[in-house]
Design a protein around this motif. Sequence first.
Motif, PDB file in Angstrom:
ATOM      1  N   THR A  67       0.826  -1.206   0.000  1.00 52.20           N
ATOM      2  CA  THR A  67       0.000   0.000   0.000  1.00 52.20           C
ATOM      3  C   THR A  67       0.862   1.257   0.000  1.00 52.20           C
ATOM      4  O   THR A  67       0.576   2.221  -0.727  1.00 52.20           O
ATOM      5  CB  THR A  67      -0.926   0.000   1.228  1.00 52.20           C
ATOM      6  N   ALA A  68       1.917   1.249   0.793  1.00 49.34           N
ATOM      7  CA  ALA A  68       2.806   2.412   0.849  1.00 49.34           C
ATOM      8  C   ALA A  68       3.501   2.638  -0.489  1.00 49.34           C
ATOM      9  O   ALA A  68       3.696   3.788  -0.911  1.00 49.34           O
ATOM     10  CB  ALA A  68       3.840   2.217   1.958  1.00 49.34           C
ATOM     11  N   TYR A  69       3.872   1.566  -1.163  1.00 51.13           N
ATOM     12  CA  TYR A  69       4.509   1.706  -2.472  1.00 51.13           C
ATOM     13  C   TYR A  69       3.568   2.365  -3.469  1.00 51.13           C
ATOM     14  O   TYR A  69       3.976   3.225  -4.267  1.00 51.13           O
ATOM     15  CB  TYR A  69       4.934   0.329  -2.983  1.00 51.13           C
ATOM     16  N   ALA A  70       2.292   1.981  -3.413  1.00 51.38           N
ATOM     17  CA  ALA A  70       1.318   2.592  -4.320  1.00 51.38           C
ATOM     18  C   ALA A  70       1.167   4.080  -4.046  1.00 51.38           C
ATOM     19  O   ALA A  70       1.144   4.900  -4.979  1.00 51.38           O
ATOM     20  CB  ALA A  70      -0.027   1.880  -4.178  1.00 51.38           C
ATOM     21  N   PHE A  71       1.087   4.468  -2.787  1.00 45.37           N
ATOM     22  CA  PHE A  71       0.912   5.876  -2.439  1.00 45.37           C
ATOM     23  C   PHE A  71       2.181   6.689  -2.704  1.00 45.37           C
ATOM     24  O   PHE A  71       2.098   7.871  -3.078  1.00 45.37           O
ATOM     25  CB  PHE A  71       0.521   6.019  -0.969  1.00 45.37           C
TER      26      PHE A  71
ATOM     27  N   MET B  96       5.948   4.050   6.219  1.00 40.80           N
ATOM     28  CA  MET B  96       6.631   3.537   5.030  1.00 40.80           C
ATOM     29  C   MET B  96       6.561   4.522   3.867  1.00 40.80           C
ATOM     30  O   MET B  96       7.516   4.635   3.082  1.00 40.80           O
ATOM     31  CB  MET B  96       6.024   2.193   4.621  1.00 40.80           C
ATOM     32  N   VAL B  97       5.447   5.221   3.733  1.00 41.40           N
ATOM     33  CA  VAL B  97       5.333   6.216   2.671  1.00 41.40           C
ATOM     34  C   VAL B  97       6.385   7.298   2.860  1.00 41.40           C
ATOM     35  O   VAL B  97       7.068   7.708   1.901  1.00 41.40           O
ATOM     36  CB  VAL B  97       3.912   6.826   2.645  1.00 41.40           C
TER      37      VAL B  97
ATOM     38  N   GLY C 293       9.553  -3.000 -14.946  1.00 43.55           N
ATOM     39  CA  GLY C 293       8.223  -2.477 -14.712  1.00 43.55           C
ATOM     40  C   GLY C 293       8.016  -2.161 -13.241  1.00 43.55           C
ATOM     41  O   GLY C 293       8.930  -2.281 -12.427  1.00 43.55           O
ATOM     42  N   PRO C 294       6.805  -1.755 -12.867  1.00 46.08           N
ATOM     43  CA  PRO C 294       6.532  -1.404 -11.459  1.00 46.08           C
ATOM     44  C   PRO C 294       6.824  -2.550 -10.491  1.00 46.08           C
ATOM     45  O   PRO C 294       7.315  -2.315  -9.384  1.00 46.08           O
ATOM     46  CB  PRO C 294       5.044  -1.040 -11.475  1.00 46.08           C
ATOM     47  N   TYR C 295       6.500  -3.791 -10.879  1.00 47.96           N
ATOM     48  CA  TYR C 295       6.730  -4.920  -9.981  1.00 47.96           C
ATOM     49  C   TYR C 295       8.218  -5.181  -9.791  1.00 47.96           C
ATOM     50  O   TYR C 295       8.671  -5.461  -8.684  1.00 47.96           O
ATOM     51  CB  TYR C 295       6.032  -6.168 -10.528  1.00 47.96           C
TER      52      TYR C 295
END
Length: 272
Positions: A86-90, A152-153, A173-175
Amino acid sequence: MKYLRLVALIGILAIVLYPLLWMLSTSFKPDEEIVGGIGLLPKDPQPSNYIDGWNSLDVSFTRFFINSAVIAGVSVVFNCVSCLLTAYAFARLRFRARGLWFTLMIGTLLLPGHVLIVPHYILFKTFGWIDTPLPLVVPKLLATEAFFIFLMVQFMRGIPRDLDDAASIDGAGPYQIFWRIIVPLSKPALVTTAIFTFIWTWNDFFSQLVYLSGLDNITVPVALRNFLDSTGQSSLGPMFAMSVLSLLPVFAFFVAFQRMLVQGINTSGLKG
């Protein structure tokens, strides 16, 4: 001046350590001495309190330690994985209404957890999860800990985006960026999340009391309450003995990762 400072530090240390020393000393006292005296050292040491406490309930305390270890261990893994994703997405991805969702997530920190107990209990009872570890571990897999996500963000925002750009030029890529760059560099924040999750879960009493009722399923904090029976009588010596043992896993976990914990708190607070 130097000696005054030393005396002050020793005084503060004594105040901090006294409750722990008192609990350790009390674990060796008979019940009569605990109730009738305030001395620190036991007059008639009773090492048998540890044996009696371990076996005084209908179920051995081994079972309670296993239950606490399983719940705390699974919670650590689930919470670290979900909060990291979740932190990686934000922090690194761009998507519609990202700022709004992040604000709503931070806003959940202002909501007292106790107001959610009743709706959560009704929901988990509908699922048939009461008196199982599921209500305590499954929410951790859904990134419900906004504090750790925010931590984490903040840490990830301090990681240079040039690393992402360089990896993208190489075809990542993102992953791939997440697993090969973000995860290794986020180790301090990840360890901080793991330590606090373990300590808070191991010491949690209220949630475990609400969702766990069977003697075979309860954890250490709830088991300590069972030393006090319905008539108000209690086995104080064995209870304090088991309280001392219940602190050892938390103390060992904290000492083992102390340096990483301090590093994670410092870097998460300074970068951003």
